[in-house]
Design a protein around this motif. Structure first.
Motif, PDB file in Angstrom:
ATOM      1  N   VAL A  73       0.832  -1.200   0.000  1.00 29.17           N
ATOM      2  CA  VAL A  73       0.000   0.000   0.000  1.00 29.17           C
ATOM      3  C   VAL A  73       0.868   1.253   0.000  1.00 29.17           C
ATOM      4  N   LEU A  74       1.997   1.221   0.708  1.00 30.85           N
ATOM      5  CA  LEU A  74       2.921   2.355   0.650  1.00 30.85           C
ATOM      6  C   LEU A  74       3.391   2.594  -0.777  1.00 30.85           C
ATOM      7  N   LEU A  75       3.740   1.523  -1.485  1.00 31.78           N
ATOM      8  CA  LEU A  75       4.155   1.650  -2.875  1.00 31.78           C
ATOM      9  C   LEU A  75       3.014   2.192  -3.731  1.00 31.78           C
ATOM     10  N   GLU A  76       1.818   1.696  -3.491  1.00 27.82           N
ATOM     11  CA  GLU A  76       0.645   2.154  -4.229  1.00 27.82           C
ATOM     12  C   GLU A  76       0.406   3.651  -3.998  1.00 27.82           C
ATOM     13  N   LEU A  77       0.530   4.081  -2.751  1.00 25.31           N
ATOM     14  CA  LEU A  77       0.351   5.491  -2.430  1.00 25.31           C
ATOM     15  C   LEU A  77       1.457   6.339  -3.055  1.00 25.31           C
ATOM     16  N   GLU A  78       2.676   5.868  -2.957  1.00 26.47           N
ATOM     17  CA  GLU A  78       3.808   6.577  -3.549  1.00 26.47           C
ATOM     18  C   GLU A  78       3.597   6.752  -5.053  1.00 26.47           C
ATOM     19  N   THR A  79       3.228   5.677  -5.722  1.00 26.25           N
ATOM     20  CA  THR A  79       2.977   5.726  -7.159  1.00 26.25           C
ATOM     21  C   THR A  79       1.803   6.636  -7.479  1.00 26.25           C
ATOM     22  N   GLY A  80       0.749   6.561  -6.674  1.00 25.30           N
ATOM     23  CA  GLY A  80      -0.409   7.422  -6.864  1.00 25.30           C
ATOM     24  C   GLY A  80      -0.065   8.890  -6.721  1.00 25.30           C
ATOM     25  N   LEU A  81       0.797   9.206  -5.756  1.00 32.98           N
ATOM     26  CA  LEU A  81       1.218  10.593  -5.574  1.00 32.98           C
ATOM     27  C   LEU A  81       2.056  11.083  -6.754  1.00 32.98           C
ATOM     28  N   VAL A  82       2.950  10.227  -7.241  1.00 38.15           N
ATOM     29  CA  VAL A  82       3.751  10.594  -8.417  1.00 38.15           C
ATOM     30  C   VAL A  82       2.838  10.810  -9.616  1.00 38.15           C
ATOM     31  N   ASP A  83       1.889   9.912  -9.812  1.00 41.45           N
ATOM     32  CA  ASP A  83       0.936  10.061 -10.919  1.00 41.45           C
ATOM     33  C   ASP A  83       0.121  11.341 -10.767  1.00 41.45           C
ATOM     34  N   ALA A  84      -0.308  11.612  -9.531  1.00 44.73           N
ATOM     35  CA  ALA A  84      -1.091  12.828  -9.281  1.00 44.73           C
ATOM     36  C   ALA A  84      -0.255  14.069  -9.569  1.00 44.73           C
ATOM     37  N   ALA A  85       0.987  14.064  -9.127  1.00 47.17           N
ATOM     38  CA  ALA A  85       1.875  15.209  -9.373  1.00 47.17           C
ATOM     39  C   ALA A  85       2.112  15.405 -10.866  1.00 47.17           C
ATOM     40  N   VAL A  93       2.213  23.265  -6.007  1.00 41.02           N
ATOM     41  CA  VAL A  93       1.573  22.045  -5.502  1.00 41.02           C
ATOM     42  C   VAL A  93       2.343  20.818  -5.981  1.00 41.02           C
ATOM     43  N   LYS A  94       2.727  20.815  -7.241  1.00 38.41           N
ATOM     44  CA  LYS A  94       3.447  19.673  -7.824  1.00 38.41           C
ATOM     45  C   LYS A  94       4.726  19.370  -7.040  1.00 38.41           C
ATOM     46  N   THR A  95       5.477  20.408  -6.698  1.00 40.30           N
ATOM     47  CA  THR A  95       6.724  20.242  -5.956  1.00 40.30           C
ATOM     48  C   THR A  95       6.475  19.590  -4.603  1.00 40.30           C
ATOM     49  N   GLN A  96       5.443  20.043  -3.908  1.00 33.93           N
ATOM     50  CA  GLN A  96       5.145  19.495  -2.584  1.00 33.93           C
ATOM     51  C   GLN A  96       4.676  18.041  -2.667  1.00 33.93           C
ATOM     52  N   VAL A  97       3.850  17.734  -3.653  1.00 30.44           N
ATOM     53  CA  VAL A  97       3.349  16.365  -3.796  1.00 30.44           C
ATOM     54  C   VAL A  97       4.496  15.424  -4.168  1.00 30.44           C
ATOM     55  N   ASN A  98       5.393  15.870  -5.024  1.00 27.43           N
ATOM     56  CA  ASN A  98       6.560  15.047  -5.360  1.00 27.43           C
ATOM     57  C   ASN A  98       7.448  14.826  -4.140  1.00 27.43           C
ATOM     58  N   ALA A  99       7.597  15.845  -3.303  1.00 24.58           N
ATOM     59  CA  ALA A  99       8.394  15.704  -2.083  1.00 24.58           C
ATOM     60  C   ALA A  99       7.755  14.686  -1.137  1.00 24.58           C
ATOM     61  N   LEU A 100       6.442  14.714  -1.054  1.00 24.15           N
ATOM     62  CA  LEU A 100       5.724  13.750  -0.218  1.00 24.15           C
ATOM     63  C   LEU A 100       5.931  12.327  -0.748  1.00 24.15           C
ATOM     64  N   ALA A 101       5.809  12.158  -2.049  1.00 23.86           N
ATOM     65  CA  ALA A 101       6.027  10.836  -2.660  1.00 23.86           C
ATOM     66  C   ALA A 101       7.451  10.355  -2.407  1.00 23.86           C
ATOM     67  N   SER A 102       8.397  11.260  -2.492  1.00 21.09           N
ATOM     68  CA  SER A 102       9.794  10.903  -2.262  1.00 21.09           C
ATOM     69  C   SER A 102      10.016  10.428  -0.822  1.00 21.09           C
ATOM     70  N   GLY A 103       9.421  11.132   0.130  1.00 24.07           N
ATOM     71  CA  GLY A 103       9.546  10.727   1.536  1.00 24.07           C
ATOM     72  C   GLY A 103       8.944   9.359   1.791  1.00 24.07           C
ATOM     73  N   LEU A 104       7.777   9.107   1.208  1.00 22.89           N
ATOM     74  CA  LEU A 104       7.151   7.790   1.356  1.00 22.89           C
ATOM     75  C   LEU A 104       8.017   6.713   0.705  1.00 22.89           C
ATOM     76  N   GLY A 105       8.616   7.060  -0.439  1.00 20.32           N
ATOM     77  CA  GLY A 105       9.501   6.117  -1.120  1.00 20.32           C
ATOM     78  C   GLY A 105      10.699   5.744  -0.257  1.00 20.32           C
ATOM     79  N   THR A 106      11.246   6.744   0.429  1.00 22.28           N
ATOM     80  CA  THR A 106      12.382   6.490   1.318  1.00 22.28           C
ATOM     81  C   THR A 106      11.987   5.545   2.447  1.00 22.28           C
ATOM     82  N   ILE A 107      10.837   5.789   3.064  1.00 23.29           N
ATOM     83  CA  ILE A 107      10.376   4.907   4.140  1.00 23.29           C
ATOM     84  C   ILE A 107      10.139   3.495   3.621  1.00 23.29           C
TER      85      ILE A 107
END
Length: 145
Positions: A73-85, A93-107
């Protein structure tokens, strides 16, 4: 510690889902960047990731017996955020959403690297990523409210 680390990762993902969607109906139309208002960009991101909320709930309820589901689900959310961005034209907004996806990817990556022995996870890197997710989530929440 194993379950607590994975639970923290899952909760961070759930937090990001909650905060990205928070207040998007109140975001101002006046702050347009890249010919898309903040409101339009926030609404677009929310629409993309909102359906994942039930998946996060499912993952959290099965965390103790199915940690692989949480990672999935973390991967799914990360991918969804990248797709959304990728669908957002507003750079702020795009910059912040990509940063969020990156943080989730790191975790997610840190948790995967630890494998079955989550006690071996790089706690400092995990804490840094979690802190960054919280900070970005706060920024997105402020931007979209």
């Amino acid at each position: 510690m194993n379950k607590n680390i994975l639970k923290t990762a899952t909760l961070a993902a759930a937090l990001s889902l909650t905060l990205v969607g928070c207040g998007t109906t109140n975001a101002g139309d006046s702050s347009a960047a890249g010919s898309q208002s903040v409101r339009e960009a926030c609404d677009s991101v929310t629409k993309e990731i909102e359906p994942m909320g039930s998946r996060m709930t499912e993952a959290m309820s099965e965390l103790a017996t199915n940690p692989e589901l949480a990672l999935s689900v973390l991967l799914e959310l990360e991918t969804g955020l990248v797709d959304a961005a990728n669908g957002v034209k507003n750079e702020e907004v795009k910059t912040q959403v990509n940063a969020l996806a990156s943080g989730l990817g790191t975790i997610r990556e840190l948790t995967e690297q630890a494998g079955d022995d989550l006690t071996s996870i790089d706690v400092d890197a995990f804490t840094t990523a979690s802190t960054e997710i919280a900070a970005v989530s706060t920024e997105i929440s402020a931007l979209c409210s």
